[in-house]
Design a protein around this motif. Structure first.
Motif, short mmCIF file in Angstrom:
data_model
loop_
_atom_site.label_atom_id
_atom_site.label_comp_id
_atom_site.label_asym_id
_atom_site.label_seq_id
_atom_site.Cartn_x
_atom_site.Cartn_y
_atom_site.Cartn_z
N ASP A 261 43.48 20.21 -20.27
CA ASP A 261 44.26 19.31 -19.43
C ASP A 261 44.37 17.90 -19.32
N ASP A 262 45.56 17.27 -18.64
CA ASP A 262 45.61 15.87 -18.86
C ASP A 262 45.10 15.10 -17.63
N ALA A 263 44.24 15.25 -17.03
CA ALA A 263 43.78 14.40 -15.71
C ALA A 263 42.46 14.27 -15.78
N TRP A 264 41.77 13.65 -16.61
CA TRP A 264 40.48 12.91 -16.77
C TRP A 264 40.37 11.75 -16.03
N TRP A 265 41.36 10.85 -16.15
CA TRP A 265 41.45 9.82 -15.34
C TRP A 265 43.14 9.39 -15.03
N PHE A 266 43.15 8.93 -13.76
CA PHE A 266 44.42 8.64 -13.36
C PHE A 266 44.84 7.81 -12.47
N THR A 267 45.75 6.99 -12.40
CA THR A 267 46.28 6.04 -11.66
C THR A 267 47.60 6.34 -10.92
N GLY B 56 39.84 12.38 -12.62
CA GLY B 56 41.06 13.51 -12.22
C GLY B 56 40.10 14.83 -12.09
N TRP B 57 40.91 15.89 -11.94
CA TRP B 57 40.40 17.07 -11.67
C TRP B 57 39.95 17.81 -12.97
N SER B 58 40.28 17.24 -14.09
CA SER B 58 39.57 18.05 -15.30
C SER B 58 38.45 17.20 -15.61
N TYR B 59 38.14 16.38 -15.27
CA TYR B 59 36.84 15.64 -15.44
C TYR B 59 36.03 16.27 -14.27
#
Length: 222
Positions: free
Chosen positions: A86-92, A194-197
């Motif tokens: 998934d693509d949500a390790w870090w987000f702004t 993010g939620w993946s992290y």
């Protein structure tokens, strides 16, 4: 003379058989109404029922435990794969990033565009995170396969040590990936994990838990 001798032998044989019958008359006969025989049959029936209850209860409890462990292991695999893909390790507010790339929102069109990870990130650290995350998924699947194999090969009373060791390797790999990512990425950036992290950390915890259970668990039923 021959006829008299045969008659005497027959008479002697009859007396011997009569003596044998009298010798065993005091023993309880199967199907008789002797009270001792009835008590013996009742005791045997009760013992058989208790043994059946103990055996079935232990089998059912072991089956429930194995079902719960398999469900927990499958949940671990799901979290690890989700975190890796998934693509949500870090987000702004305008960017999402994972281990393989990132999505950036264009200011004018409000459209998410996929881009490569910036070259400012050290490539060796990024590859280390990617590699250990993939290894964690592989070891988790391999551990489940080893556990299923050991269910049919281990003897009663033996531990699922090999399954536990492989699962702990998966736990170690995802822990290394998370540690490197936390220490070397996004330290001076404004944003949020993010939620993946978060799912990766939950997968690490579940891998540690299932690995410990496998090492402690003994096979109770053949």
């Amino acid at each position: 003379m021959g006829g008299v001798f045969i008659a005497a032998n027959r008479a002697g044989g009859g007396e011997d058989r009569a003596g044998e019958v009298r010798r065993y008359e005091h023993l309880p006969r199967c199907g008789s109404t002797n009270p001792q025989n009835k008590k013996l049959i009742q005791c045997l029936n009760i013992a058989g029922q208790k043994f059946h209850l103990v055996f079935t209860s232990s089998s059912k409890s072991m089956l429930k435990a194995l079902s719960g462990i398999c469900f927990l292991h499958l949940t671990t695999i799901f979290f690890l794969f989700w975190a890796t893909i998934d693509d949500a390790w870090w987000f702004t507010r305008s960017m999402y990033t994972d281990l393989w790339g990132r999505w950036v929102m264009e200011e004018n069109d409000d459209v998410w565009v996929y881009m490569d990870i910036p070259t400012s990130y050290r490539k060796d650290y990024l590859q280390a995170v990617q590699g250990f995350a993939v290894l964690a998924c592989i070891f988790a699947v391999l551990s489940l396969c080893v556990f299923i194999f050991q269910l049919f090969t281990l003897g009663k009373g033996q531990r699922f040590t090999m399954s536990g060791v492989v699962q702990l390797l998966s736990c170690f790999c995802i822990m290394v990936a998370l540690s490197v990512y936390t220490d070397h990425f996004h330290r001076k950036e404004n944003g949020w994990y993010g939620w993946s992290y978060i799912m990766a950390w939950i997968g690490w915890l579940l891998a540690l838990l299932t690995g410990g259970i496998y090492i402690i668990l003994r096979k109770r039923v053949d």
